[in-house]
Design a protein around this motif. Structure first.
Motif, short mmCIF file in Angstrom:
data_model
loop_
_atom_site.label_atom_id
_atom_site.label_comp_id
_atom_site.label_asym_id
_atom_site.label_seq_id
_atom_site.Cartn_x
_atom_site.Cartn_y
_atom_site.Cartn_z
N HIS A 258 0.57 -0.99 0.12
CA HIS A 258 0.04 0.15 -0.02
C HIS A 258 0.69 1.25 0.11
CE1 HIS A 258 -4.06 -1.91 0.83
NE2 HIS A 258 -3.38 -2.91 1.16
N MET A 259 2.01 0.94 0.10
CA MET A 259 3.08 2.22 0.10
C MET A 259 3.82 2.33 -1.08
SD MET A 259 4.06 4.72 2.37
CE MET A 259 3.68 3.87 3.94
N HIS A 260 3.45 3.79 -1.84
CA HIS A 260 4.13 3.86 -3.45
C HIS A 260 5.23 4.91 -3.14
CE1 HIS A 260 0.82 1.37 -4.84
NE2 HIS A 260 0.09 2.22 -3.94
N LEU A 261 6.59 4.59 -3.40
CA LEU A 261 7.65 5.61 -3.18
C LEU A 261 7.97 6.25 -4.48
CD1 LEU A 261 9.75 3.76 -0.41
CD2 LEU A 261 7.80 5.28 -0.22
N LEU A 262 7.82 7.30 -4.72
CA LEU A 262 8.01 7.93 -5.99
C LEU A 262 9.15 8.47 -6.35
CD1 LEU A 262 4.18 9.12 -7.02
CD2 LEU A 262 5.30 6.61 -7.05
N GLY A 263 9.67 8.87 -5.43
CA GLY A 263 11.03 9.60 -5.61
C GLY A 263 10.86 11.05 -5.81
N ARG A 264 11.71 12.00 -6.50
CA ARG A 264 11.67 13.26 -6.95
C ARG A 264 10.85 13.36 -8.34
NH1 ARG A 264 13.38 17.38 -9.84
NH2 ARG A 264 14.73 16.21 -11.16
N ARG A 265 9.68 13.94 -8.26
CA ARG A 265 8.85 13.96 -9.42
C ARG A 265 8.59 15.61 -9.69
NH1 ARG A 265 5.65 9.22 -10.38
NH2 ARG A 265 4.18 10.46 -11.67
N ASP A 266 8.42 15.56 -11.33
CA ASP A 266 8.22 17.11 -11.84
C ASP A 266 6.69 17.40 -12.21
OD1 ASP A 266 10.92 17.55 -11.88
OD2 ASP A 266 11.30 16.34 -13.79
N ASP A 267 6.11 16.34 -11.71
CA ASP A 267 4.57 16.56 -11.97
C ASP A 267 3.77 16.63 -10.48
OD1 ASP A 267 4.85 14.11 -10.97
OD2 ASP A 267 3.25 13.13 -12.74
N VAL A 268 4.28 17.60 -9.64
CA VAL A 268 3.64 17.46 -8.24
C VAL A 268 2.20 18.16 -8.49
CG1 VAL A 268 3.92 18.80 -6.24
CG2 VAL A 268 6.17 17.71 -7.23
N PRO A 269 1.96 19.13 -9.22
CA PRO A 269 0.67 19.57 -9.41
C PRO A 269 -0.41 18.29 -9.86
CG PRO A 269 1.98 21.12 -10.45
CD PRO A 269 2.89 19.85 -10.03
N ARG A 270 0.16 17.65 -10.63
CA ARG A 270 -0.83 16.28 -10.91
C ARG A 270 -0.97 15.37 -9.81
NH1 ARG A 270 1.26 11.29 -12.81
NH2 ARG A 270 -0.41 9.99 -13.52
N LEU A 271 0.16 15.26 -9.21
CA LEU A 271 0.17 14.41 -7.81
C LEU A 271 -0.72 14.74 -6.85
CD1 LEU A 271 3.66 13.50 -7.15
CD2 LEU A 271 1.95 12.07 -8.57
N MET A 272 -0.77 16.15 -6.41
CA MET A 272 -1.51 16.88 -5.64
C MET A 272 -3.11 16.72 -6.08
SD MET A 272 0.18 18.44 -3.16
CE MET A 272 1.91 19.01 -2.77
N ALA A 273 -3.34 16.98 -7.25
CA ALA A 273 -4.67 17.06 -7.54
C ALA A 273 -5.30 15.39 -7.62
CB ALA A 273 -4.90 17.57 -9.02
N ALA A 274 -4.49 14.52 -7.37
CA ALA A 274 -4.97 13.20 -7.43
C ALA A 274 -5.31 12.62 -6.13
CB ALA A 274 -4.00 12.32 -8.24
#
Length: 378
Positions: A258-274
């Motif tokens: 259940h734990m998803h470790l994505l590291g550094r991302r350049d699509d933070v606005p997309r992640l936040m909105a999800a």
């Protein structure tokens, strides 16, 4: 007016991102900005250069500041001839302030962007620089800008001249960070999750202050109550190669899936909105950018009372004591179990709060007015 910004480094972080946002919105008809990074360009330097703003780097290594760096900085400042120098973060406050004074530039503004000065959560070298800055604050900077009221109180308590410290909060681009229904579906598809899987997000670099290991405890407690919940963690060092984080997760049977470790991302606005809710389990913050970003995306936030976190979320989220991961888990559960329309209403209130209090154009105007006041002082 020529303004030189001196910052310790330009890797992705809250202070660095705020500098970039300020430079995106500064009035170039009134100000001529230049940036100096004591270390390197990192990820943010090229973005600043893309705005047409020069970025100079000095290649300093981590640790205690090298006194020779003051001379190199002074030579560069003599070439740039700024009317005002604004330093960001402790090492640049110290070195940049001294270098500016060597060149005869008296208008030095220090920047404070940290509120937890505990010996267990900070490097000894950092605390040594803080102590030296406290002593020098009587004469080196003409003014000091803090991004949070809590940070102002903490630094005044350790010897900074409180009368010089002024608070301007961080600002956020509501066009860049906004609700996005498509993002919600696409992230769940990317992670191989059901369309209705509840997602709790944590977006922060791996650092003791951010308390990822404490959040793992909260996640395990929450999973026991809500077996369908998933956790998405993003940020530099928050990935499968992080042995400490992996060990903490493995200590709780069933949590790994259940734990998803994505590291550094350049699509933070997309992640936040999800996400359905954002968690901030930090031990120490000043003004955490991640909260304003999440709120702008229409997310309720559950946060520890670190820095100005409680003031930022106001009545649109939940606040627990620093270090209280059991209550953090309980509050996350309560928010996730709200009827969908109530959670959506909280999210809309959060976005409205950012729009009223922390919109980037308004915040950039506060910086510009402050610079002009300092420049006008004799």
């Amino acid at each position: 007016m020529k303004v030189t910004f001196i910052i310790t480094g330009l890797a992705t972080g809250g202070a660095e991102m705020m500098l970039h946002k300020l430079l995106q919105n500064i009035d170039r008809n009134r100000f001529e900005p230049t940036v100096i990074s004591l270390m390197n360009k990192g990820e943010i330097g090229p973005r600043i250069e893309a705005l047409g703003i020069p970025v100079h780097t000095l290649g300093m290594r981590r640790g205690l500041p090298n006194p020779l760096m003051v001379l190199r900085l002074a030579r560069l400042l003599r070439q740039l001839q700024p009317a005002l120098v604004h330093t960001w973060m402790y090492h640049s406050d110290l070195l940049g302030g001294l270098a500016a004074r060597l060149t005869g530039c008296r208008r030095v503004i220090w920047g404070i962007r940290h509120s937890n000065l505990s010996k267990t959560k900070n490097k000894r070298s950092t605390l040594a620089v803080v102590g030296l800055c406290a002593r020098l604050s009587t004469w080196l900077p003409v003014q000091i800008l803090s991004c949070s009221h809590r940070a102002k109180e903490v630094h005044a308590a350790v010897g900074y001249v409180g009368e010089k410290i002024h608070v301007i909060p961080n600002g956020f681009d509501l066009g860049h960070f906004a609700p996005d229904v498509a993002a919600r579906a696409s992230l769940r598809t990317e992670l191989g999750l059901p369309p209705d899987a509840p997602l709790v997000g944590v977006v922060a670099r791996f650092d003791a202050q951010k308390n990822h290991l404490g959040f793992v405890q909260a996640a395990a407690q929450l999973l026991a109550q809500l077996p369908q919940v998933h956790f998405v963690l993003a940020g530099t060092g928050v990935d499968g190669g992080n042995a400490a984080l992996q060990a903490a997760i493995a200590a709780h049977p069933g949590l790994q899936a259940h734990m998803h470790l994505l590291g550094r991302r350049d699509d933070v606005p997309r992640l936040m909105a999800a996400f359905d809710v954002l968690a901030s389990p930090s031990h120490g913050e000043a003004f955490p950018n991640v909260l304003g970003e999440a709120m702008a995306c229409g997310l309720p936030c559950v946060v520890t009372d670190a820095g100005d976190s409680a003031e930022i979320v106001g009545s649109t989220g939940r606040v627990v004591a620093v270090g209280d991961m059991a209550t953090l888990a309980q509050q996350l559960q309560e928010v996730l179990q709200l009827p969908a329309e109530q959670r959506a209403a909280l999210g809309q209130q959060a976005r409205t709060r950012v729009q009223v209090e922390y919109e980037i154009g308004h915040v950039a105007g506060l910086y510009q007015a402050f610079y002009e006041r300092v420049a006008a002082e004799e």
